[in-house]
Design a protein around this motif. Structure first.
Motif, PDB file in Angstrom:
ATOM      1  N   ASP A  96     -21.873  32.797   2.567  1.00  0.00           N
ATOM      2  CA  ASP A  96     -21.018  32.947   3.749  1.00  0.00           C
ATOM      3  C   ASP A  96     -19.849  31.977   3.703  1.00  0.00           C
ATOM      4  OD1 ASP A  96     -22.741  34.889   4.862  1.00  0.00           O
ATOM      5  OD2 ASP A  96     -24.043  33.305   5.616  1.00  0.00           O
ATOM      6  N   ASN A  97     -18.949  32.116   4.667  1.00  0.00           N
ATOM      7  CA  ASN A  97     -17.818  31.200   4.730  1.00  0.00           C
ATOM      8  C   ASN A  97     -17.997  30.117   5.797  1.00  0.00           C
ATOM      9  OD1 ASN A  97     -17.367  32.655   7.044  1.00  0.00           O
ATOM     10  ND2 ASN A  97     -15.455  33.572   6.374  1.00  0.00           N
ATOM     11  N   VAL A  98     -19.173  30.076   6.411  1.00  0.00           N
ATOM     12  CA  VAL A  98     -19.529  28.998   7.341  1.00  0.00           C
ATOM     13  C   VAL A  98     -20.741  28.285   6.768  1.00  0.00           C
ATOM     14  CG1 VAL A  98     -20.310  28.422   9.673  1.00  0.00           C
ATOM     15  CG2 VAL A  98     -18.666  30.279   9.332  1.00  0.00           C
ATOM     16  N   GLU A  99     -20.624  26.977   6.601  1.00  0.00           N
ATOM     17  CA  GLU A  99     -21.720  26.187   6.037  1.00  0.00           C
ATOM     18  C   GLU A  99     -22.051  25.031   6.970  1.00  0.00           C
ATOM     19  OE1 GLU A  99     -23.392  27.192   3.506  1.00  0.00           O
ATOM     20  OE2 GLU A  99     -21.993  28.645   2.664  1.00  0.00           O
ATOM     21  N   VAL A 100     -23.330  24.677   7.048  1.00  0.00           N
ATOM     22  CA  VAL A 100     -23.798  23.625   7.947  1.00  0.00           C
ATOM     23  C   VAL A 100     -24.830  22.764   7.233  1.00  0.00           C
ATOM     24  CG1 VAL A 100     -24.952  23.124  10.139  1.00  0.00           C
ATOM     25  CG2 VAL A 100     -23.473  25.130   9.957  1.00  0.00           C
ATOM     26  N   ILE A 101     -24.649  21.449   7.320  1.00  0.00           N
ATOM     27  CA  ILE A 101     -25.655  20.489   6.855  1.00  0.00           C
ATOM     28  C   ILE A 101     -26.090  19.682   8.069  1.00  0.00           C
ATOM     29  CG2 ILE A 101     -26.101  18.426   5.467  1.00  0.00           C
ATOM     30  CD1 ILE A 101     -24.093  19.505   3.414  1.00  0.00           C
ATOM     31  N   GLU A 102     -27.388  19.599   8.272  1.00  0.00           N
ATOM     32  CA  GLU A 102     -27.952  18.861   9.397  1.00  0.00           C
ATOM     33  C   GLU A 102     -28.940  17.839   8.846  1.00  0.00           C
ATOM     34  OE1 GLU A 102     -30.139  19.940  13.619  1.00  0.00           O
ATOM     35  OE2 GLU A 102     -30.127  21.418  12.016  1.00  0.00           O
ATOM     36  N   PHE A 103     -28.809  16.573   9.283  1.00  0.00           N
ATOM     37  CA  PHE A 103     -29.727  15.545   8.800  1.00  0.00           C
ATOM     38  C   PHE A 103     -29.770  14.362   9.759  1.00  0.00           C
ATOM     39  CE2 PHE A 103     -25.643  14.188   7.303  1.00  0.00           C
ATOM     40  CZ  PHE A 103     -25.690  12.810   7.229  1.00  0.00           C
ATOM     41  N   THR A 104     -30.823  13.568   9.613  1.00  0.00           N
ATOM     42  CA  THR A 104     -30.961  12.307  10.341  1.00  0.00           C
ATOM     43  C   THR A 104     -30.710  11.182   9.361  1.00  0.00           C
ATOM     44  OG1 THR A 104     -32.575  13.264  11.854  1.00  0.00           O
ATOM     45  CG2 THR A 104     -32.525  10.861  11.697  1.00  0.00           C
ATOM     46  N   CYS A 105     -29.869  10.236   9.740  1.00  0.00           N
ATOM     47  CA  CYS A 105     -29.543   9.103   8.873  1.00  0.00           C
ATOM     48  C   CYS A 105     -30.492   7.951   9.190  1.00  0.00           C
ATOM     49  CB  CYS A 105     -28.087   8.685   9.110  1.00  0.00           C
ATOM     50  SG  CYS A 105     -27.489   7.480   7.926  1.00  0.00           S
ATOM     51  N   TYR A 106     -31.238   7.509   8.192  1.00  0.00           N
ATOM     52  CA  TYR A 106     -32.207   6.438   8.382  1.00  0.00           C
ATOM     53  C   TYR A 106     -31.691   5.085   7.913  1.00  0.00           C
ATOM     54  CZ  TYR A 106     -35.361  10.243   9.417  1.00  0.00           C
ATOM     55  OH  TYR A 106     -35.948  11.356   9.978  1.00  0.00           O
ATOM     56  N   THR A 107     -30.604   5.081   7.140  1.00  0.00           N
ATOM     57  CA  THR A 107     -29.990   3.857   6.643  1.00  0.00           C
ATOM     58  C   THR A 107     -28.474   4.019   6.735  1.00  0.00           C
ATOM     59  OG1 THR A 107     -31.782   3.591   5.043  1.00  0.00           O
ATOM     60  CG2 THR A 107     -29.801   2.305   4.658  1.00  0.00           C
ATOM     61  N   THR A 108     -27.784   3.055   7.319  1.00  0.00           N
ATOM     62  CA  THR A 108     -26.328   3.125   7.384  1.00  0.00           C
ATOM     63  C   THR A 108     -25.774   3.104   5.971  1.00  0.00           C
ATOM     64  OG1 THR A 108     -26.282   2.038   9.535  1.00  0.00           O
ATOM     65  CG2 THR A 108     -24.251   1.956   8.231  1.00  0.00           C
ATOM     66  N   ARG A 109     -24.879   4.058   5.676  1.00  0.00           N
ATOM     67  CA  ARG A 109     -24.326   4.161   4.319  1.00  0.00           C
ATOM     68  C   ARG A 109     -23.079   5.017   4.290  1.00  0.00           C
ATOM     69  NH1 ARG A 109     -29.116   7.663   1.678  1.00  0.00           N
ATOM     70  NH2 ARG A 109     -29.405   9.050   3.414  1.00  0.00           N
ATOM     71  N   GLU A 110     -22.300   4.815   3.233  1.00  0.00           N
ATOM     72  CA  GLU A 110     -21.124   5.632   2.958  1.00  0.00           C
ATOM     73  C   GLU A 110     -21.585   6.871   2.194  1.00  0.00           C
ATOM     74  OE1 GLU A 110     -17.551   5.142   3.385  1.00  0.00           O
ATOM     75  OE2 GLU A 110     -18.320   3.757   4.894  1.00  0.00           O
ATOM     76  N   MET A 111     -21.057   8.028   2.599  1.00  0.00           N
ATOM     77  CA  MET A 111     -21.359   9.264   1.895  1.00  0.00           C
ATOM     78  C   MET A 111     -20.072  10.062   1.737  1.00  0.00           C
ATOM     79  SD  MET A 111     -24.978  10.275   3.639  1.00  0.00           S
ATOM     80  CE  MET A 111     -25.640  11.195   2.265  1.00  0.00           C
ATOM     81  N   LYS A 112     -20.031  10.852   0.687  1.00  0.00           N
ATOM     82  CA  LYS A 112     -18.858  11.676   0.419  1.00  0.00           C
ATOM     83  C   LYS A 112     -19.147  13.120   0.833  1.00  0.00           C
ATOM     84  CE  LYS A 112     -17.535  12.634  -3.847  1.00  0.00           C
ATOM     85  NZ  LYS A 112     -16.879  12.608  -5.175  1.00  0.00           N
ATOM     86  N   ILE A 113     -18.275  13.646   1.684  1.00  0.00           N
ATOM     87  CA  ILE A 113     -18.350  15.042   2.116  1.00  0.00           C
ATOM     88  C   ILE A 113     -17.385  15.830   1.240  1.00  0.00           C
ATOM     89  CG2 ILE A 113     -17.985  16.647   4.027  1.00  0.00           C
ATOM     90  CD1 ILE A 113     -18.273  14.099   5.868  1.00  0.00           C
TER      91      ILE A 113
END
Length: 136
Positions: A96-113
């Motif tokens: 599809d052309n709509v994408e969703v990521i859902e998560f709980t962050c347990y440690t503060t961190r930098e992430m690349k989207i």
């Protein structure tokens, strides 16, 4: 319960896609679920191109990252989330052309989207694709 809310959200997004008010309607849908907007980014991407942005995710928060096209012509957009060491944390790569990521962050961190125009009507044109990050 999360899967049900996520499914309802995806259906709602699909019904508002390609309208000028898409961003506002996505934000309203998420606010109704108790989420606040953290980040919005967009890029003009041709087929096969990607755009990335680093973001700090904070411990104890639930996050939803939504990727969708703002222009007609995008058949398939993909969404990836990478840890700061470069390893893939999660992805949403449906047809599809709509994408969703859902998560709980347990440690503060930098992430690349990373969002990708995987497939579009014309491989020679650029299309506006957006991602939004929500938290609660």
């Amino acid at each position: 319960m999360k899967k049900l809310l996520l499914s309802l959200f995806i259906v709602a997004i699909a019904t508002v896609a390609f309208s000028q008010s898409t961003e506002r309607e996505v934000q309203e849908l998420m606010e109704n679920e108790g989420y606040s907007l953290s980040l919005t980014k967009y890029a003009y991407l041709s087929e096969g191109e990607t755009f990335s942005e680093w973001k700090t995710f904070y411990s104890g928060n639930d996050y939803v990252v939504v990727c969708f096209p703002e222009d007609d012509g995008v058949n398939d957009a993909d969404l990836y989330l990478y840890d700061d060491d470069g390893s893939l944390y999660d992805k949403s790569t449906t047809d599809d052309n709509v994408e969703v990521i859902e998560f709980t962050c347990y440690t503060t961190r930098e992430m690349k989207i990373v969002m990708k125009n995987y497939d579009s009507y014309s491989s020679y044109s650029s299309y506006q694709i957006k991602f939004m990050v929500f938290y609660k």
